[in-house]
Scaffold this motif. Structure first.
Motif, mmCIF file in Angstrom:
data_model
loop_
_atom_site.group_PDB
_atom_site.id
_atom_site.type_symbol
_atom_site.label_atom_id
_atom_site.label_comp_id
_atom_site.label_asym_id
_atom_site.label_seq_id
_atom_site.Cartn_x
_atom_site.Cartn_y
_atom_site.Cartn_z
ATOM 1 N N SER A 21 0.863 -1.183 0.000
ATOM 2 C CA SER A 21 0.000 0.000 0.000
ATOM 3 C C SER A 21 0.892 1.223 0.000
ATOM 4 O O SER A 21 1.963 1.214 0.602
ATOM 5 C CB SER A 21 -0.936 0.017 1.206
ATOM 6 O OG SER A 21 -0.237 0.314 2.388
ATOM 7 N N VAL A 22 0.455 2.224 -0.729
ATOM 8 C CA VAL A 22 1.231 3.462 -0.859
ATOM 9 C C VAL A 22 0.273 4.643 -0.867
ATOM 10 O O VAL A 22 -0.877 4.509 -1.279
ATOM 11 C CB VAL A 22 2.076 3.469 -2.148
ATOM 12 C CG1 VAL A 22 3.140 2.384 -2.130
ATOM 13 C CG2 VAL A 22 1.202 3.306 -3.380
ATOM 14 N N PRO A 23 0.743 5.791 -0.412
ATOM 15 C CA PRO A 23 -0.102 6.978 -0.534
ATOM 16 C C PRO A 23 -0.087 7.465 -1.982
ATOM 17 O O PRO A 23 0.960 7.450 -2.632
ATOM 18 C CB PRO A 23 0.556 7.991 0.390
ATOM 19 C CG PRO A 23 1.990 7.570 0.457
ATOM 20 C CD PRO A 23 1.995 6.077 0.280
ATOM 21 N N PRO A 24 -1.229 7.863 -2.511
ATOM 22 C CA PRO A 24 -1.206 8.447 -3.858
ATOM 23 C C PRO A 24 -0.546 9.827 -3.783
ATOM 24 O O PRO A 24 -0.437 10.411 -2.703
ATOM 25 C CB PRO A 24 -2.686 8.557 -4.220
ATOM 26 C CG PRO A 24 -3.398 8.611 -2.919
ATOM 27 C CD PRO A 24 -2.575 7.824 -1.940
ATOM 28 N N PRO A 25 -0.110 10.350 -4.903
ATOM 29 C CA PRO A 25 0.457 11.706 -4.897
ATOM 30 C C PRO A 25 -0.535 12.707 -4.304
ATOM 31 O O PRO A 25 -1.753 12.530 -4.438
ATOM 32 C CB PRO A 25 0.706 11.992 -6.383
ATOM 33 C CG PRO A 25 0.802 10.642 -7.023
ATOM 34 C CD PRO A 25 -0.113 9.755 -6.236
ATOM 35 N N ALA A 26 -0.043 13.718 -3.647
ATOM 36 C CA ALA A 26 -0.895 14.724 -3.003
ATOM 37 C C ALA A 26 -1.930 15.263 -3.986
ATOM 38 O O ALA A 26 -1.598 15.626 -5.116
ATOM 39 C CB ALA A 26 -0.047 15.854 -2.453
ATOM 40 N N GLY A 27 -3.179 15.269 -3.559
ATOM 41 C CA GLY A 27 -4.257 15.799 -4.375
ATOM 42 C C GLY A 27 -4.775 14.861 -5.446
ATOM 43 O O GLY A 27 -5.724 15.181 -6.142
#
Length: 81
Positions: A21-27
């Motif tokens: 799992s990874v954070p998507p790019p900001a926004g």
């Protein structure tokens, strides 16, 4: 030839089959998770974007090495390759 764009399905979770799992790019929105899955080669077969505030304050992309059954859930947006 025209590239096939996999469908994005809102209000759908695909629990299980996670390998990272990874954070998507900001926004970014759910399409960013599809792009991450596409870029991860043959290992990624499906993905789920979990909305901000569900598991953590920020959204999360779950990449999957299987195609789990789709389940209706407003928490998420999912897709397959």
């Amino acid at each position: 030839p025209v590239a096939r764009v996999p469908p994005i399905r809102g209000t759908v979770d695909r629990p299980g089959g996670d390998y990272t799992s990874v954070p998507p790019p900001a926004g970014a929105k759910a399409g960013a998770c599809r792009d991450l899955c596409d870029a991860d080669g043959a290992q990624c077969k499906a993905w789920t974007y979990v909305n901000a505030g569900v598991q953590a304050p920020n959204p999360r992309c779950w990449l999957k090495n299987t195609v789990p059954a789709a389940q209706a859930n407003g928490c998420c947006t999912s897709g397959t390759k």
